[in-house]
Write a protein that holds these residues in place. Structure first.
Motif, PDB file in Angstrom:
ATOM      1  N   GLU A  73       0.827  -1.197   0.000  1.00  0.00           N
ATOM      2  CA  GLU A  73       0.000   0.000   0.000  1.00  0.00           C
ATOM      3  C   GLU A  73       0.863   1.249   0.000  1.00  0.00           C
ATOM      4  OE1 GLU A  73      -2.096  -0.991   3.582  1.00  0.00           O
ATOM      5  OE2 GLU A  73      -3.976  -1.248   2.480  1.00  0.00           O
ATOM      6  N   ILE A  74       0.279   2.314  -0.542  1.00  0.00           N
ATOM      7  CA  ILE A  74       0.927   3.626  -0.522  1.00  0.00           C
ATOM      8  C   ILE A  74      -0.046   4.603   0.109  1.00  0.00           C
ATOM      9  CG2 ILE A  74       1.659   5.562  -1.967  1.00  0.00           C
ATOM     10  CD1 ILE A  74       2.780   3.562  -3.936  1.00  0.00           C
ATOM     11  N   VAL A  75       0.442   5.398   1.053  1.00  0.00           N
ATOM     12  CA  VAL A  75      -0.408   6.418   1.660  1.00  0.00           C
ATOM     13  C   VAL A  75       0.106   7.786   1.233  1.00  0.00           C
ATOM     14  CG1 VAL A  75       0.924   6.575   3.811  1.00  0.00           C
ATOM     15  CG2 VAL A  75      -1.477   7.228   3.785  1.00  0.00           C
ATOM     16  N   VAL A  76      -0.812   8.696   0.899  1.00  0.00           N
ATOM     17  CA  VAL A  76      -0.417  10.048   0.492  1.00  0.00           C
ATOM     18  C   VAL A  76      -1.213  11.083   1.266  1.00  0.00           C
ATOM     19  CG1 VAL A  76       0.078   9.236  -1.838  1.00  0.00           C
ATOM     20  CG2 VAL A  76      -2.090  10.374  -1.375  1.00  0.00           C
ATOM     21  N   GLY A  77      -0.591  12.247   1.457  1.00  0.00           N
ATOM     22  CA  GLY A  77      -1.281  13.416   1.981  1.00  0.00           C
ATOM     23  C   GLY A  77      -1.288  14.472   0.896  1.00  0.00           C
ATOM     24  N   ASN A  78      -2.406  15.180   0.749  1.00  0.00           N
ATOM     25  CA  ASN A  78      -2.489  16.078  -0.394  1.00  0.00           C
ATOM     26  C   ASN A  78      -3.032  17.455  -0.025  1.00  0.00           C
ATOM     27  OD1 ASN A  78      -5.353  15.961  -0.342  1.00  0.00           O
ATOM     28  ND2 ASN A  78      -5.301  14.041  -1.480  1.00  0.00           N
ATOM     29  N   SER A  79      -3.097  18.326  -1.030  1.00  0.00           N
ATOM     30  CA  SER A  79      -3.542  19.694  -0.807  1.00  0.00           C
ATOM     31  C   SER A  79      -5.055  19.819  -0.816  1.00  0.00           C
ATOM     32  CB  SER A  79      -2.940  20.608  -1.875  1.00  0.00           C
ATOM     33  OG  SER A  79      -3.388  20.220  -3.155  1.00  0.00           O
ATOM     34  N   ASP A  80      -5.761  18.701  -0.974  1.00  0.00           N
ATOM     35  CA  ASP A  80      -7.212  18.693  -0.831  1.00  0.00           C
ATOM     36  C   ASP A  80      -7.609  18.295   0.587  1.00  0.00           C
ATOM     37  OD1 ASP A  80      -9.847  18.928  -1.555  1.00  0.00           O
ATOM     38  OD2 ASP A  80      -9.997  16.879  -2.320  1.00  0.00           O
ATOM     39  N   ARG A  81      -6.710  18.473   1.527  1.00  0.00           N
ATOM     40  CA  ARG A  81      -6.955  18.230   2.952  1.00  0.00           C
ATOM     41  C   ARG A  81      -7.218  16.759   3.257  1.00  0.00           C
ATOM     42  NH1 ARG A  81     -11.874  22.222   3.350  1.00  0.00           N
ATOM     43  NH2 ARG A  81     -11.982  21.834   1.111  1.00  0.00           N
ATOM     44  N   SER A  82      -6.774  15.865   2.386  1.00  0.00           N
ATOM     45  CA  SER A  82      -7.151  14.459   2.507  1.00  0.00           C
ATOM     46  C   SER A  82      -5.953  13.545   2.641  1.00  0.00           C
ATOM     47  CB  SER A  82      -7.958  14.018   1.282  1.00  0.00           C
ATOM     48  OG  SER A  82      -9.152  14.728   1.194  1.00  0.00           O
ATOM     49  N   ILE A  83      -6.233  12.367   3.201  1.00  0.00           N
ATOM     50  CA  ILE A  83      -5.299  11.241   3.197  1.00  0.00           C
ATOM     51  C   ILE A  83      -5.903  10.162   2.311  1.00  0.00           C
ATOM     52  CG2 ILE A  83      -4.289   9.400   4.604  1.00  0.00           C
ATOM     53  CD1 ILE A  83      -4.590  11.318   7.001  1.00  0.00           C
ATOM     54  N   ASN A  84      -5.106   9.630   1.399  1.00  0.00           N
ATOM     55  CA  ASN A  84      -5.560   8.533   0.550  1.00  0.00           C
ATOM     56  C   ASN A  84      -4.619   7.350   0.691  1.00  0.00           C
ATOM     57  OD1 ASN A  84      -7.538  10.214  -0.435  1.00  0.00           O
ATOM     58  ND2 ASN A  84      -6.432  10.746  -2.299  1.00  0.00           N
ATOM     59  N   VAL A  85      -5.197   6.152   0.681  1.00  0.00           N
ATOM     60  CA  VAL A  85      -4.390   4.931   0.680  1.00  0.00           C
ATOM     61  C   VAL A  85      -4.649   4.199  -0.626  1.00  0.00           C
ATOM     62  CG1 VAL A  85      -3.897   2.744   1.817  1.00  0.00           C
ATOM     63  CG2 VAL A  85      -4.490   4.748   3.181  1.00  0.00           C
ATOM     64  N   TYR A  86      -3.573   3.871  -1.338  1.00  0.00           N
ATOM     65  CA  TYR A  86      -3.679   3.186  -2.620  1.00  0.00           C
ATOM     66  C   TYR A  86      -3.289   1.728  -2.424  1.00  0.00           C
ATOM     67  CZ  TYR A  86      -3.601   2.803  -7.718  1.00  0.00           C
ATOM     68  OH  TYR A  86      -3.862   2.476  -9.022  1.00  0.00           O
ATOM     69  N   ASP A  87      -4.190   0.816  -2.827  1.00  0.00           N
ATOM     70  CA  ASP A  87      -3.923  -0.617  -2.737  1.00  0.00           C
ATOM     71  C   ASP A  87      -3.263  -1.053  -4.040  1.00  0.00           C
ATOM     72  OD1 ASP A  87      -4.055  -3.417  -2.753  1.00  0.00           O
ATOM     73  OD2 ASP A  87      -5.848  -3.417  -1.506  1.00  0.00           O
ATOM     74  N   LEU A  88      -1.994  -1.455  -3.976  1.00  0.00           N
ATOM     75  CA  LEU A  88      -1.255  -1.782  -5.196  1.00  0.00           C
ATOM     76  C   LEU A  88      -1.728  -3.088  -5.821  1.00  0.00           C
ATOM     77  CD1 LEU A  88       2.334  -0.706  -4.133  1.00  0.00           C
ATOM     78  CD2 LEU A  88       0.883   0.369  -5.848  1.00  0.00           C
ATOM     79  N   ARG A  89      -2.267  -3.992  -5.017  1.00  0.00           N
ATOM     80  CA  ARG A  89      -2.753  -5.249  -5.591  1.00  0.00           C
ATOM     81  C   ARG A  89      -4.058  -5.022  -6.329  1.00  0.00           C
ATOM     82  NH1 ARG A  89      -1.920  -8.457  -0.077  1.00  0.00           N
ATOM     83  NH2 ARG A  89      -2.711  -6.417   0.561  1.00  0.00           N
ATOM     84  N   ALA A  90      -4.964  -4.269  -5.712  1.00  0.00           N
ATOM     85  CA  ALA A  90      -6.251  -3.987  -6.356  1.00  0.00           C
ATOM     86  C   ALA A  90      -6.137  -2.870  -7.380  1.00  0.00           C
ATOM     87  CB  ALA A  90      -7.282  -3.623  -5.298  1.00  0.00           C
ATOM     88  N   ASN A  91      -5.007  -2.142  -7.346  1.00  0.00           N
ATOM     89  CA  ASN A  91      -4.750  -1.049  -8.288  1.00  0.00           C
ATOM     90  C   ASN A  91      -5.817   0.035  -8.220  1.00  0.00           C
ATOM     91  OD1 ASN A  91      -2.964   0.058 -10.127  1.00  0.00           O
ATOM     92  ND2 ASN A  91      -4.195  -0.588 -11.880  1.00  0.00           N
ATOM     93  N   LYS A  92      -6.144   0.436  -6.992  1.00  0.00           N
ATOM     94  CA  LYS A  92      -7.114   1.521  -6.831  1.00  0.00           C
ATOM     95  C   LYS A  92      -6.964   2.130  -5.439  1.00  0.00           C
ATOM     96  CE  LYS A  92     -10.734  -1.219  -4.737  1.00  0.00           C
ATOM     97  NZ  LYS A  92     -12.165  -1.478  -4.620  1.00  0.00           N
ATOM     98  N   VAL A  93      -7.589   3.298  -5.278  1.00  0.00           N
ATOM     99  CA  VAL A  93      -7.598   3.937  -3.963  1.00  0.00           C
ATOM    100  C   VAL A  93      -8.579   3.199  -3.065  1.00  0.00           C
ATOM    101  CG1 VAL A  93      -8.124   6.040  -2.700  1.00  0.00           C
ATOM    102  CG2 VAL A  93      -6.969   6.172  -4.903  1.00  0.00           C
ATOM    103  N   SER A  94      -8.094   2.676  -1.933  1.00  0.00           N
ATOM    104  CA  SER A  94      -8.964   1.895  -1.062  1.00  0.00           C
ATOM    105  C   SER A  94      -9.489   2.714   0.113  1.00  0.00           C
ATOM    106  CB  SER A  94      -8.218   0.669  -0.532  1.00  0.00           C
ATOM    107  OG  SER A  94      -7.067   1.068   0.183  1.00  0.00           O
ATOM    108  N   VAL A  95      -8.771   3.766   0.491  1.00  0.00           N
ATOM    109  CA  VAL A  95      -9.207   4.581   1.629  1.00  0.00           C
ATOM    110  C   VAL A  95      -9.085   6.052   1.265  1.00  0.00           C
ATOM    111  CG1 VAL A  95      -8.760   5.215   4.027  1.00  0.00           C
ATOM    112  CG2 VAL A  95      -8.465   2.846   3.299  1.00  0.00           C
TER     113      VAL A  95
END
Lengths: 329, 120
Positions: A73-95
């Protein structure tokens, strides 16, 4: 096109993820890349899309990228005030978490499990997120104490302590067991300034947060103009005894965790030091600066070593140097 | 014959207030994180006792080495905390040497987890 805002290497060291001021994180295979950047042009850089498909109009920048310890998984913080978690196996944002009231400048996994996340934002708050109970996007806890935006967070790795760098010119040490469920009282606003082009106001140096929940505060370095980073020193060689940080006054600062003292200041660079790194096993620090140099510091060395960088090689900007060269031609 | 190391059982940690201007903020530091950090970066009480070093006294590297040679810990080598303590005098502050000289600002420098790669 834009500045690379963050990089992350997967735990197996096969993949390098990097982010910029756009909603996409790029991934490149480290092992097949040559050192020279022109080779990277021919590499296939897979893009991980973090924006919502529904909202093509809106775009945001990413300030922080981290791999989970299992590399899935990859977690990112962004300028839209959000945290996103990307599931590399499912190839999509999971959280997707609407985490803060302002830019999320830093987000990191708390420990090996990947269940706990720490985030820091320009809303002056550090928050703790437990992915096992994300009900109504409420954090597991909030930590108050900083007086300005958080620029970076580093976990001690035990799921309990972390440090944050802040535009109020301090590093704070936190224990997540001291967090509160919600913010007590109104958020103080002591002063109005912009760290990108102003010096830190003198009257603000002695302000204290009325509800400071931190364990300790470390002062002496400078956080101006960019998201300066701080870290715990390695377990193997130092027992995590130190905190080291870049600084906009062109030094690398090393603090003692226990005493709060500035143990060392590394002085040579001619411009802001945004990031630095301490080798996990060897006694080596590498600092990166806006003067264009990556510099290596060692625990031993001959004073007469001719390969040491000298004051003659100092510069404040790589562009000024290039410009001068053009004039000479 | 198994060797058992004596561990610190809740004794008080004495804070070093060598920096008065930070005293107010650091006097509030949690005992536990200070204690945990000391456990990983300072010799244990048994080592101190065998070297006749008081709780706050600095132990020289020579004394650490002679203690190891006389096997005062019973394990015949430095613990990781002893290593960290010995390296206090050898922080990476010499230099610097040039790793790279770029024509743009350097924003990031990070080692990989095993230290074999540097990304910058």
């Amino acid at each position: 096109q834009w500045t690379v805002s963050d990089i992350a290497l997967s735990p197996d060291q096969q993949l390098l993820a990097y982010s910029s001021l756009s909603p996409t994180v790029h991934i490149v295979n480290v092992q097949s890349s040559a050192k020279e950047s022109q080779a990277n042009v021919t590499e296939i850089h897979d893009g991980l899309e973090f924006s919502n498909d529904d909202d093509d109009e809106y775009s945001f920048g990413i300030f922080s990228v981290k791999f989970s310890k299992d590399g899935q998984e990859i977690v990112v913080g962004n300028s839209d005030r959000s945290i996103n978690v990307y599931d590399l196996r499912a190839n999509k944002v999971s959280v997707r978490i609407r985490a803060h009231a302002a830019d999320v400048n830093a987000v990191t996994f708390a420990d090996e499990s990947g269940n706990l996340l720490y985030s820091g934002s320009d809303d002056n708050l550090c928050k703790v997120w437990d992915r096992r109970c994300l009900a109504r996007e409420k954090p597991a806890g909030v930590l108050t104490g900083h007086l300005d935006g958080i620029t970076f967070i580093d976990s001690r790795g035990d799921g309990r302590y972390f440090i944050s760098n802040c535009k109020d010119q301090t590093i704070k040490l936190w224990d997540v067991r001291k967090m509160s469920a919600s913010i007590k009282g109104r958020q103080p606003r002591f002063f109005d300034w912009d760290y990108r082009w102003m010096s830190f106001p003198l009257e603000a140096r002695h302000c204290k947060h009325p509800n400071d929940q931190s364990l300790a505060t470390y002062r002496g370095h400078s956080v101006l103009r960019t998201l300066i980073r701080c870290y715990f020193s390695p377990v193997y060689s130092t027992g995590q005894r130190y905190i080291y940080t870049g600084s906009s006054d062109e030094y690398v600062y090393i603090y003692d965790v226990v005493t709060g003292d500035i143990v060392e200041k590394l002085s040579w660079h001619g411009s802001i030091i945004r990031d630095c790194t301490w080798h996990p096993y060897n006694l080596t620090i590498v600092s990166s600066s806006w003067d264009g140099y990556l510099a290596r510091w060692e625990a031993s060395g001959d004073e007469d070593d001719l390969s040491v960088l000298t004051e003659n090689e100092q510069r404040t900007s790589p562009y000024r140097q290039s410009y001068t060269r053009h004039l000479l031609l | 014959m198994g060797w058992k190391r004596k561990t610190h059982h809740g004794g008080s940690c004495h804070q070093q207030q060598s920096c008065p201007s930070h005293g107010n903020e650091l006097s509030a530091i949690d005992e536990e994180v200070s204690h945990l950090t000391r456990l990983k970066s300072e010799p244990c009480e048994r080592t101190r006792a065998s070297l006749h070093a008081g709780k706050k006294r600095h132990i020289s590297t020579f004394k650490l080495l002679s203690g190891r040679e006389s096997n005062c810990l019973g394990i015949g080598r430095f613990s990781s905390a002893d290593c960290s303590y010995a390296l206090r005098k050898h922080l990476p502050v010499k230099g610097p040497w040039c790793v790279d000289d770029m024509d743009s600002e350097a924003y990031i420098s990070q080692f990989s987890a095993d230290g074999s790669l540097l990304i910058g």
